[in-house]
Design a protein around this motif. Structure first.
Motif: not given
Length: 302
Positions: A88-90, A93-94, A121, A215-219
């Motif tokens: 998964s995309w999440a 990133l993890d 995703d 953590t890393v998240r994207t917009l």
């Protein structure tokens, strides 16, 4: 010793990396998964052999001299093909967050490629895709140069120009020139020919030493969704609004330090400077963008 000496700024990043981790992680997402992932990685390595920056490593040159860039016969073969948790995309990133714990040894290889496939995703894409993460030591390249190296690796036709060997110069004379230049800038500022520098901002919670997990998240946004004269100004304005709402303390004087490419031909692998800008959280969006853009222009002029 063969090779060429590092410039002062590149040597600084090389030495500081032992105390302050500074590897850059450039993430690229591609639609689809190669039919033969090993062949695709081999093609990338073939391109790496064609460009000088990707076939060198750092080497110490003694206590009284700058480190050197020395050639290596083969580019880094340390390419990791990874399955992200859950594909998964999440999960991807993890996994990338965990990569930051393994900083590069510039004397062994100043770059490394991580490939995640398949990844589901990915924002803006339906179906499985491929994610490539180029890990680059800061001594080898700043953000702009690292992006250009990645573009070459992944198929862009224009190669990245080599950095010239730095001239040795006469250090006492260079110190005199630097002092004269500084005095000239101070005089020009006092005479109104240059804008004054942006002063330091008050210390806030964002200046505390980081603690806890990362953590890393994207917009993901289209350019048309960013209301501002440039992407940089629009994003800084959005960060200003977000921080002023997030911080549970007075934050009328928010600021940021903005890396900016220097003009002219690259004289070092790191060809940039940091410009402090104010973020004007109490102003409306349009006025805030105007003020931020003016601070950036002033910093560039200085």
């Amino acid at each position: 010793m063969r090779g060429r000496p590092m410039t002062a700024i590149d040597a600084q990043f090389y030495w500081m990396s032992a105390k302050i981790p500074s590897d850059q992680f450039l993430l690229y997402a591609f639609a689809g998964v190669p039919a033969d992932l090993d062949d695709a990685i081999a093609a990338v390595l073939d391109r790496a052999r064609m460009i000088p920056d990707l076939t060198i490593r750092g080497a110490d040159a003694g206590a009284l001299r700058y480190p050197r860039w020395v050639p290596i016969t083969e580019p880094s073969e340390d390419v990791a093909a990874i399955r992200a948790p859950g594909d998964s995309w999440a999960g991807c990133l993890d996994a990338i967050v965990r990569l930051t714990d393994d900083q590069l040894d510039v004397q062994a290889a100043p770059w490394r490629l991580h490939v995640f496939a398949p990844v589901d995703d990915i924002p803006g894409h339906r179906g499985a895709g491929t994610v490539a993460v180029l890990q680059v030591a800061h001594a080898l390249a700043d953000g702009g140069r690292a992006s250009a190296l990645a573009a070459w690796l992944f198929g862009r036709a224009a190669p990245v120009p080599a950095v010239p060997t730095p001239g040795r110069g006469f250090l006492p004379w260079r110190a005199v020139v630097a002092a004269r230049t500084h005095r000239s800038r101070v005089d020009d500022t006092a005479a109104g020919l240059l804008p004054p520098p942006v002063s330091d901002r008050p210390v806030l919670a964002t200046n505390n030493r980081p603690a806890g997990g990362r953590t890393v998240r994207t917009l993901v946004r289209q350019r048309t969704e960013l209301n501002g004269p440039t992407v940089t100004v629009a994003v800084l304005s959005a960060v200003s609004a977000a921080l002023s709402e997030y911080l549970d303390e007075p934050c009328d004087e928010l600021g940021a330090e903005l890396p900016m490419a220097k003009a002219g031909e690259h004289q070092a692998h790191n060809h940039f400077g940091n410009i402090p800008v104010r973020l004007y959280p109490r102003l409306g969006h349009e006025t805030r963008c105007e003020r931020i853009a003016a601070d950036i222009a002033g910093g560039r002029l200085r």
